[in-house]
Motif scaffolding. Sequence first.
Motif, short mmCIF file in Angstrom:
data_model
loop_
_atom_site.label_atom_id
_atom_site.label_comp_id
_atom_site.label_asym_id
_atom_site.label_seq_id
_atom_site.Cartn_x
_atom_site.Cartn_y
_atom_site.Cartn_z
N ILE A 1 0.85 -1.11 -0.11
CA ILE A 1 0.13 0.11 0.12
C ILE A 1 0.84 1.35 0.04
CG2 ILE A 1 -1.73 1.19 1.22
CD1 ILE A 1 -2.43 -1.31 2.44
N THR B 1 -0.66 -0.37 -10.63
CA THR B 1 -2.04 -0.32 -9.89
C THR B 1 -2.73 -1.43 -9.88
OG1 THR B 1 -2.98 0.72 -11.57
CG2 THR B 1 -1.98 2.03 -9.97
N SER C 1 -0.54 -2.99 -6.55
CA SER C 1 -0.60 -2.36 -5.39
C SER C 1 -1.59 -1.34 -5.13
CB SER C 1 0.73 -1.68 -5.42
OG SER C 1 1.83 -2.78 -5.52
N ILE C 2 -1.79 -0.83 -4.07
CA ILE C 2 -2.61 0.29 -3.82
C ILE C 2 -1.91 1.56 -3.73
CG2 ILE C 2 -4.49 1.29 -2.16
CD1 ILE C 2 -5.11 -1.50 -1.39
N ARG D 1 -9.75 4.74 -6.89
CA ARG D 1 -9.88 3.46 -6.64
C ARG D 1 -9.08 2.72 -5.86
NH1 ARG D 1 -11.95 -0.51 -6.14
NH2 ARG D 1 -11.36 -2.72 -7.24
N GLY D 2 -7.99 3.50 -5.63
CA GLY D 2 -7.15 3.02 -4.54
C GLY D 2 -7.44 3.36 -3.04
N ARG E 1 -10.16 0.83 -2.42
CA ARG E 1 -9.20 -0.60 -1.98
C ARG E 1 -8.73 -0.64 -0.54
NH1 ARG E 1 -5.31 -1.72 -6.49
NH2 ARG E 1 -4.92 -3.61 -5.57
N ALA E 2 -8.01 0.65 -0.38
CA ALA E 2 -7.36 0.87 1.09
C ALA E 2 -8.59 0.91 1.89
CB ALA E 2 -6.93 2.09 1.06
#
Length: 349
Positions: A40, A76, A79-80, A323-324, A327-328
Amino acid sequence: MASFHQRVFSGMQPTSTLHLGNYLGALTNWVAMQETHECIYCVVDMHAITMWQDPADLKRAIREVTAAYVAAGIDTKKSIIFNQSQVSGHAELAWITNCVVRLGWMNRMTQFKEKAGKDKENASLGLYAYPSLMAADILLYKATHVPVGEDQKQHLELTRDTAQKFNNDFAAQIAGLELGTGDLGFFPLPEPMTQGPAPRVMSLRDGTKKMSKSDASDNSRINLTDDAETIATKIRKAKTDPDALPSEEKGLEGRAEAENLVGIYAGLNGQTKTQVLAEFGGSQFSGFKAALVDLAVAKLSPIAGEMRRLLDDVSHIDAILGRGAERAEAIAAPIMRDVKDIVGFVRRG
Ligand code: TRP
């Protein structure tokens, strides 16, 4: 024995353009870690405002750091990537860590003393609390590994102390949660990951000072946004000494500028200094610098080009961050829910 899932968390502040030191010292390492860990990578905009930031510059810098992450090779899909302020758990958990961290711990933080300077009365409360927010960043995801530079080691120590104290203070409540982490507690104690073989990248004007975004001379650093011509000029102007390069690493002792340029070459080419000197020992700087210009332009100008391409389409960058953040948030939300239960808050349904 139960254990924690291995997870990497790290972040950079969007306070100005990233440079070669950030690339060789951190980003190349972050890219490599994607092969072995869930990663992350955060753009820590909430940390940035602990010192005054012009709002328009801050927005631009958040997008630019995001573009640098992607252009340097952070994928991407694996990973975030997101900016801190989009996941409210950072601020929420930071309040709780503020109530765990002791003033005595905070008063030992050397970076606060440096950043606050002489006029401590005029520093923001946020600058003082900065390490507690950093602890919250890491603990919000139960990250187990944190790649950090030397200057952040003390903050990571404070993060471990915070995790440990939380685990102890609330041991009874944590035991009631049946987390499957056995006697390890609720928060893992995150391990620092030092930056592998990458050398410290020093100023091109003074080999004893770190390459830094705050150096007044732009010629002291290579920015990730520099074009080929600028990279070449800065390397040609870089300070050197009159002697030829030695053929062994010992010969670099006391020659800070020579050591720095050899280290940069090694870092960019995935080699050790010994390997570089085996090739260039006995060369004059004129010849070595020409080779370094070719290598640096070949490795770095595609990154600058990709950053420019990404920054041309702000909506695409913002979509990556959005989007990240989703997800986080998906990882953080259940952890934050548990934390609220543990400390005794009453939650909505
Ligand atoms: N304080 C770090 C720096 O300035 C940035 C940072 C914020 C960070 N939160 C973090 C790094 C969590 C690692 C983990 O370099």
